[in-house]
Design an enzyme around this catalytic site. Structure first.
Site, short mmCIF file in Angstrom:
data_model
loop_
_atom_site.label_atom_id
_atom_site.label_comp_id
_atom_site.label_asym_id
_atom_site.label_seq_id
_atom_site.Cartn_x
_atom_site.Cartn_y
_atom_site.Cartn_z
N VAL A 127 0.84 -1.20 0.00
CA VAL A 127 0.00 0.00 0.00
C VAL A 127 0.88 1.26 0.00
CG1 VAL A 127 -1.76 1.32 1.28
CG2 VAL A 127 -1.91 -1.18 1.16
N CYS A 128 2.00 1.20 0.70
CA CYS A 128 2.88 2.37 0.86
C CYS A 128 3.28 3.02 -0.46
CB CYS A 128 4.11 2.01 1.68
SG CYS A 128 3.72 1.40 3.33
N PRO A 129 3.75 2.26 -1.45
CA PRO A 129 4.15 2.95 -2.68
C PRO A 129 2.99 3.62 -3.40
CG PRO A 129 4.37 0.57 -2.94
CD PRO A 129 4.07 0.84 -1.49
#
Length: 187
Positions: free
Chosen positions: A46-48
């Protein structure tokens, strides 16, 4: 206890931004609006998507005088390696702060102690270093840069217009409210 209207605690950390390493402290934040955008870890899922979304709106944040700082418990070296290998993170032109000791993450109450990772915490900090917005999400829930931009603009508006407040879904240029006895029960 809420972090709203508290001053950012002292810290010192290394950051990576567009091919350079540099030091960031609480003093770096003075004089400009800032967003601290905590995320669990580099090289995740999810972070990128979130960091890329912020990268795509970075110019809009810059236009309103707001710096963005992505923060995880990774090192600044890991941030560079991620930017060098991920097409999404290669778009990031804002600072990525390394917090391997977890000091900053703990200062903002987003540390998951048993994992050594940060929750998805978003903080808007005014030019005096005071936290004006705090949102913390479960790590499976991604954030939206457009909504964050709207909230920064609302925080800037109420800072510049004491006595006014921004209603739900307020957008720049829309009507605000002036709380008063006459307004009670009429909304």
């Amino acid at each position: 206890m809420s972090l709203i209207n508290t001053t950012v605690k002292p810290f010192k950390a290394q950051a990576y931004q567009t091919g350079k390493f540099f030091e960031v402290t609480e003093q770096t934040l003075k004089g400009k609006w800032s967003v601290f955008f905590f995320y669990p870890a580099d090289f995740t899922f999810v972070c990128p998507t979130e960091l890329e979304d912020l990268a795509e709106h970075h110019a809009e944040f810059q236009k309103i005088g707001c710096d963005i700082y992505g923060i995880s418990t990774d090192t600044h070296f890991a941030h560079k390696a991620w930017a060098d290998t991920s097409p999404a993170i290669a778009k990031v032109k804002y600072a990525l702060i390394g917090d391997p000791t977890g000091q900053i993450t703990r200062n903002f109450d987003v540390m998951i102690e048993e994992e050594g990772l940060a929750l998805r915490g978003t903080f808007v900090i005014n030019p005096e270093g005071v936290i004006k917005l705090c949102e913390i999400h479960d790590n499976g829930i991604g954030r939206d840069a457009r909504e964050l931009l709207r909230k920064v603009k609302a925080a800037q508006y109420i800072a510049a217009h004491p006595g006014e407040v921004c209603p739900a879904k307020w957008e720049e240029g829309a009507a605000t409210l002036k709380p008063s006895l006459d307004l009670v029960g009429k909304i």
